[in-house]
Design a protein around this motif. Structure first.
Motif, mmCIF file in Angstrom:
data_model
loop_
_atom_site.group_PDB
_atom_site.id
_atom_site.type_symbol
_atom_site.label_atom_id
_atom_site.label_comp_id
_atom_site.label_asym_id
_atom_site.label_seq_id
_atom_site.Cartn_x
_atom_site.Cartn_y
_atom_site.Cartn_z
ATOM 1 N N TYR A 259 0.843 -1.186 0.000
ATOM 2 C CA TYR A 259 0.000 0.000 0.000
ATOM 3 C C TYR A 259 0.883 1.242 0.000
ATOM 4 N N GLY A 260 0.497 2.227 -0.788
ATOM 5 C CA GLY A 260 1.275 3.451 -0.866
ATOM 6 C C GLY A 260 0.414 4.672 -0.635
ATOM 7 N N SER A 261 1.049 5.744 -0.148
ATOM 8 C CA SER A 261 0.330 6.984 0.121
ATOM 9 C C SER A 261 1.222 8.178 -0.194
ATOM 10 N N THR A 262 0.612 9.268 -0.614
ATOM 11 C CA THR A 262 1.352 10.508 -0.859
ATOM 12 C C THR A 262 0.477 11.696 -0.481
ATOM 13 N N ILE A 263 1.135 12.815 -0.184
ATOM 14 C CA ILE A 263 0.430 14.074 0.085
ATOM 15 C C ILE A 263 0.466 14.907 -1.193
ATOM 16 N N ARG A 264 -0.691 15.323 -1.655
ATOM 17 C CA ARG A 264 -0.765 16.142 -2.867
ATOM 18 C C ARG A 264 -0.789 17.628 -2.545
ATOM 19 N N HIS A 265 -1.355 17.987 -1.395
ATOM 20 C CA HIS A 265 -1.437 19.383 -0.981
ATOM 21 C C HIS A 265 -0.834 19.499 0.412
ATOM 22 N N MET A 266 0.360 20.042 0.488
ATOM 23 C CA MET A 266 1.136 20.048 1.722
ATOM 24 C C MET A 266 0.620 21.107 2.692
ATOM 25 N N SER A 267 0.434 20.690 3.951
ATOM 26 C CA SER A 267 0.064 21.582 5.041
ATOM 27 C C SER A 267 0.443 20.893 6.335
ATOM 28 N N ASP A 268 0.487 21.656 7.441
ATOM 29 C CA ASP A 268 0.794 21.052 8.730
ATOM 30 C C ASP A 268 -0.235 19.974 9.071
ATOM 31 N N ALA A 269 -1.509 20.269 8.789
ATOM 32 C CA ALA A 269 -2.570 19.302 9.089
ATOM 33 C C ALA A 269 -2.404 18.036 8.266
ATOM 34 N N ALA A 270 -2.101 18.193 6.974
ATOM 35 C CA ALA A 270 -1.940 17.020 6.110
ATOM 36 C C ALA A 270 -0.753 16.179 6.539
ATOM 37 N N VAL A 271 0.358 16.827 6.930
ATOM 38 C CA VAL A 271 1.539 16.082 7.378
ATOM 39 C C VAL A 271 1.241 15.317 8.653
ATOM 40 N N SER A 272 0.516 15.945 9.574
ATOM 41 C CA SER A 272 0.165 15.272 10.826
ATOM 42 C C SER A 272 -0.699 14.041 10.569
ATOM 43 N N VAL A 273 -1.700 14.190 9.708
ATOM 44 C CA VAL A 273 -2.576 13.061 9.379
ATOM 45 C C VAL A 273 -1.795 11.977 8.652
ATOM 46 N N PHE A 274 -0.955 12.381 7.703
ATOM 47 C CA PHE A 274 -0.146 11.427 6.947
ATOM 48 C C PHE A 274 0.752 10.612 7.880
ATOM 49 N N ASP A 275 1.340 11.274 8.863
ATOM 50 C CA ASP A 275 2.192 10.599 9.843
ATOM 51 C C ASP A 275 1.418 9.494 10.553
ATOM 52 N N HIS A 276 0.249 9.816 11.095
ATOM 53 C CA HIS A 276 -0.563 8.799 11.778
ATOM 54 C C HIS A 276 -1.051 7.722 10.804
ATOM 55 N N HIS A 277 -1.393 8.165 9.613
ATOM 56 C CA HIS A 277 -1.931 7.243 8.611
ATOM 57 C C HIS A 277 -0.919 6.171 8.232
ATOM 58 N N THR A 278 0.343 6.551 8.084
ATOM 59 C CA THR A 278 1.348 5.628 7.563
ATOM 60 C C THR A 278 2.184 4.949 8.640
ATOM 61 N N THR A 279 2.021 5.324 9.904
ATOM 62 C CA THR A 279 2.807 4.705 10.977
ATOM 63 C C THR A 279 1.949 4.212 12.134
ATOM 64 N N GLY A 280 0.624 4.376 12.057
ATOM 65 C CA GLY A 280 -0.238 4.128 13.199
ATOM 66 C C GLY A 280 -0.465 2.666 13.533
ATOM 67 N N GLN A 281 -0.662 2.414 14.821
ATOM 68 C CA GLN A 281 -0.976 1.089 15.334
ATOM 69 C C GLN A 281 -2.311 0.575 14.801
ATOM 70 N N TYR A 282 -3.185 1.495 14.407
ATOM 71 C CA TYR A 282 -4.503 1.096 13.924
ATOM 72 C C TYR A 282 -4.416 0.138 12.740
ATOM 73 N N LEU A 283 -3.336 0.209 11.971
ATOM 74 C CA LEU A 283 -3.197 -0.667 10.805
ATOM 75 C C LEU A 283 -3.143 -2.134 11.221
ATOM 76 N N GLU A 284 -2.320 -2.436 12.220
ATOM 77 C CA GLU A 284 -2.260 -3.820 12.706
ATOM 78 C C GLU A 284 -3.584 -4.226 13.345
ATOM 79 N N ASP A 285 -4.191 -3.307 14.091
ATOM 80 C CA ASP A 285 -5.460 -3.616 14.750
ATOM 81 C C ASP A 285 -6.534 -4.010 13.745
ATOM 82 N N HIS A 286 -6.438 -3.494 12.526
ATOM 83 C CA HIS A 286 -7.427 -3.781 11.489
ATOM 84 C C HIS A 286 -6.964 -4.875 10.527
ATOM 85 N N GLY A 287 -5.916 -5.620 10.901
ATOM 86 C CA GLY A 287 -5.545 -6.805 10.139
ATOM 87 C C GLY A 287 -4.530 -6.612 9.045
ATOM 88 N N PHE A 288 -3.957 -5.418 8.915
ATOM 89 C CA PHE A 288 -2.910 -5.209 7.922
ATOM 90 C C PHE A 288 -1.581 -5.764 8.439
#
Length: 337
Positions: A259-288
């Motif tokens: 799975y891949g992800s990228t930010i198309r419109h850079m902002s502090d909010a987008a970077v913060s969300v991207f960080d959680h999105h691509t490193t978060g524990q929730y991924l394992e919790d949901h079977g990834f």
């Protein structure tokens, strides 16, 4: 899991997914930058990420999210044709970042495996369960099972299902031409609704991602690593021997699910969300499936993105202390997280 597993969690997750689908339908034509609040981060993502983003990522971040999910090939087409303009794009196959999306950089952040999910409450589902890991295809060939899958022209799960059947034909001694013997057009469902067909009784079994079965608490058969597209050890000798040509003429070669992800419109909010999105524990919790090398970057990654995810990795290491690394086993491969 067994056939008499409690249904309460499954029903709850299904209800959550149904609500999410309704929400996505309502915002299908509005996922752009012109009419959304400046603090809201819009994510356009693969259908298999839908439940995890809605019920895992969204509660974990302080930034309001607007989430829309489709098959990844559809996601790529919507962005490439200018029909959607999200802040973050996440797809279930990084090959789609080569074309048609072609971003300057992206993060590979998680993996998955193809499994045979089955409904233990139907006769066809019980036959699949009884056939097990070595004979699951037999009831499907004998037309005793209503099978569900997704459209290979719309999302990677669809063409990966074709790869699995081709590899299974090679792996099992008496399973020649499974793709021709099993598949019909009537089996195709949208990725975001595939597993929910169990609840309606429309299907007995499905070629699905592992996370789709795990997060909905459905029984499933883990396939051999030579088949399930999860193990880098078999990338060249097995997975790469398969391919599929999309309607736009782009040929997708079989490989390890990424799975891949990228930010198309850079902002502090987008970077913060991207960080959680691509490193978060929730991924394992949901079977990834997570591996030590995730997140892995390709291209000219903005420094602020690297710094944000590097801090997350450092915090994770400190929190882990001297404890042994956790692991999740898929068949005979152990993936460290």
């Amino acid at each position: 899991m067994t056939a008499d597993s409690p249904r309460t969690r499954r029903q709850f997750l299904l209800a959550s997914g149904t609500a999410a689908v309704a929400g996505f339908a309502g915002c299908t034509s509005t996922l752009g930058r012109d009419d959304r609040e400046s603090t809201t981060v819009a994510i356009l993502a693969a259908g298999s990420l839908q439940n995890a983003l809605t019920n895992g990522l969204k509660p974990a971040v302080d930034v309001p999210l607007r989430i829309e999910s489709h098959g990844s090939a559809t996601v790529a087409r919507l962005v490439a044709e200018g029909q959607r303009d999200p802040d973050i794009v996440s797809v279930a196959d990084v090959a789609l970042f080569d074309r048609p999306l072609s971003p300057s950089w992206y993060s590979e952040f998680t993996s998955n495996a193809v499994v045979i999910a089955y409904n233990p409450d139907t006769a066809g589902g019980k036959r699949v369960a009884e056939a097990g890991r070595e004979r699951w295809y037999e009831p499907m060939v004998e037309e005793d099972v209503a099978l569900g899958r997704t459209d290979p022209d719309q999302d990677p799960l669809g063409y990966r299902s074709l790869f699995v059947l081709e590899l299974a034909s090679r792996y099992y001694d008496d399973a020649a031409n499974l793709r021709d013997r099993i598949l019909t057009r009537e089996q195709v469902y949208p990725e975001t609704a595939l597993i929910s067909q169990f609840e309606t009784g429309a299907i007995d079994a499905a070629l699905a991602y592992r996370n789709m079965a795990v997060e909905r608490d459905y029984e499933y058969i883990e396939l051999p690593d030579q088949i399930n597209l999860s193990n880098p050890r078999y990338a060249d000798d097995w997975y790469a021997t398969t391919s599929y040509t999309l309607p736009n003429g782009h040929e997708v070669q079989g490989g390890v699910i990424s799975y891949g992800s990228t930010i198309r419109h850079m902002s502090d909010a987008a970077v913060s969300v991207f960080d959680h999105h691509t490193t978060g524990q929730y991924l394992e919790d949901h079977g990834f499936l997570l591996r030590d090398e995730f997140p892995a970057y390709t291209g000219d990654v903005p420094q602020r993105v690297r710094e944000a995810t590097d801090r997350s990795d450092a915090n994770h290491s400190r929190n882990a202390g001297s404890a042994e690394p956790l692991s999740t086993t898929v068949s005979d491969i152990t993936v460290l997280i």
